[in-house]
Design an enzyme around this catalytic site. Structure first.
Site, short mmCIF file in Angstrom:
data_model
loop_
_atom_site.label_atom_id
_atom_site.label_comp_id
_atom_site.label_asym_id
_atom_site.label_seq_id
_atom_site.Cartn_x
_atom_site.Cartn_y
_atom_site.Cartn_z
N MET A 98 0.79 -1.22 0.00
CA MET A 98 0.00 0.00 0.00
C MET A 98 0.83 1.29 0.00
O MET A 98 0.38 2.33 0.46
CB MET A 98 -0.97 0.00 1.20
CG MET A 98 -1.89 -1.23 1.24
SD MET A 98 -2.71 -1.55 -0.35
CE MET A 98 -4.00 -0.31 -0.28
N ASN A 115 2.45 -5.37 -10.55
CA ASN A 115 1.45 -5.02 -9.54
C ASN A 115 0.10 -5.61 -9.93
O ASN A 115 -0.16 -5.84 -11.11
CB ASN A 115 1.34 -3.48 -9.46
CG ASN A 115 0.36 -3.03 -8.39
OD1 ASN A 115 0.38 -3.51 -7.26
ND2 ASN A 115 -0.53 -2.09 -8.75
N HIS A 117 -3.99 -4.70 -9.52
CA HIS A 117 -4.90 -3.61 -9.15
C HIS A 117 -6.35 -4.09 -9.29
O HIS A 117 -6.69 -4.67 -10.32
CB HIS A 117 -4.65 -2.38 -10.04
CG HIS A 117 -5.53 -1.24 -9.67
ND1 HIS A 117 -5.31 -0.45 -8.56
CD2 HIS A 117 -6.66 -0.76 -10.24
CE1 HIS A 117 -6.26 0.45 -8.47
NE2 HIS A 117 -7.09 0.30 -9.47
C1 GRF Z 1 -6.07 -6.55 -3.37
O1 GRF Z 1 -7.39 -6.26 -3.73
C2 GRF Z 1 -5.11 -5.79 -4.25
O2 GRF Z 1 -5.55 -5.68 -5.58
C3 GRF Z 1 -5.11 -4.44 -3.61
O3 GRF Z 1 -5.12 -4.71 -2.22
C4 GRF Z 1 -5.72 -5.98 -2.02
C5 GRF Z 1 -4.74 -6.83 -1.28
O4 GRF Z 1 -5.26 -8.07 -0.93
N1 GRF Z 1 -4.00 -3.64 -4.04
P1 GRF Z 1 -4.31 -9.22 -0.44
O5 GRF Z 1 -3.44 -8.64 0.67
O6 GRF Z 1 -3.49 -9.70 -1.59
O7 GRF Z 1 -5.21 -10.29 0.08
#
Ligand code: GRF
Length: 208
Positions: A98, A115, A117
């Site tokens: 993040m 990445n 998204h």
């Molecule tokens: C996912 O929806 C990803 O696309 C977004 O944050 C979420 C992370 O989920 N950037 P996880 O930690 O992989 O379960």
């Protein structure tokens, strides 16, 4: 005979939380469905579930690199680069990481950061993409795997997967359906990268 196990790429991960995308992709490497080596996992949160999963399930070295213990973002990223290079990382996967990576980090791994998204880019970049899509009233949404460039969610698109939005859908319904697709296209994109099947031409990614 030339072995397909020669030149295996090392794949490392950055994550911030639950880590389901990390787990889905690392599992495919661990179980040899993807011909690659597991590198390291770096998290920016001490309680990220991904940290324990990496150690216990995949026997990976995982690190909490605390952004607060560095004087600047560049020092924090320099430490991450050092750890990633120590294991000769070929590909960095940001799986629910993040933080925005700075241009100098991106340069260190140019065209080697993937990445995931949770929207069909270029629609709904940034945070809470699933909510942005639902609030906008779109009938379809989905997810996008892409290489990271200097912008936010702007890099060349590798794969996309679409889901429908139904009238009574809650945000949790939409998010869950997108997440299942994220796991598929992220691991498939990593597999293609590890097989040298991705070529970037301008803004496009050609899959051989
Ligand atoms: C996912 O929806 C990803 O696309 C977004 O944050 C979420 C992370 O989920 N950037 P996880 O930690 O992989 O379960």
């Amino acid at each position: 005979m030339k072995s397909i196990f020669k030149n295996k790429k090392t794949v490392s991960f950055l994550a911030s939380g639950r880590g389901s995308n990390f787990s889905a992709t690392a599992r495919k490497i661990f179980e040899k469905e993807i011909n690659a080596k597991l590198g390291i996992l770096i998290c920016d949160k001490p309680d990220a579930k991904a940290l324990s999963v990496a150690k216990e399930e995949f026997k990976m070295n995982s690190y909490f690199v605390d952004p607060k213990s560095y004087l600047s973002k560049s020092e924090h990223e320099e430490e991450m680069v050092r750890l990633l290079k120590e294991v000769k990382t070929d590909l960095v996967v940001t799986a629910g990481y993040m933080r925005i990576l700075s241009p100098s980090f991106v340069k260190e791994f140019k065209n080697r950061i993937i990445n995931i998204h949770p929207a069909l880019l270029p629609s709904f970049p940034g945070l809470s993409a699933q909510k942005q899509a639902l609030d906008y009233g779109v009938k379809i949404t989905g997810c996008t795997s892409h290489f990271i460039d200097d912008g936010v969610d702007t890099g060349p698109i590798i794969m996309q997967s679409v889901i429908r939005i139904y009238d009574n859908d809650l945000l949790s319904d939409v998010s869950a359906r997108i997440l299942a697709e994220e796991h598929k296209i992220l691991s498939e994109s990593v597999k293609l990268f590890c097989e040298d099947k991705l070529r970037i031409v301008g803004r496009s990614v050609i899959i051989r």
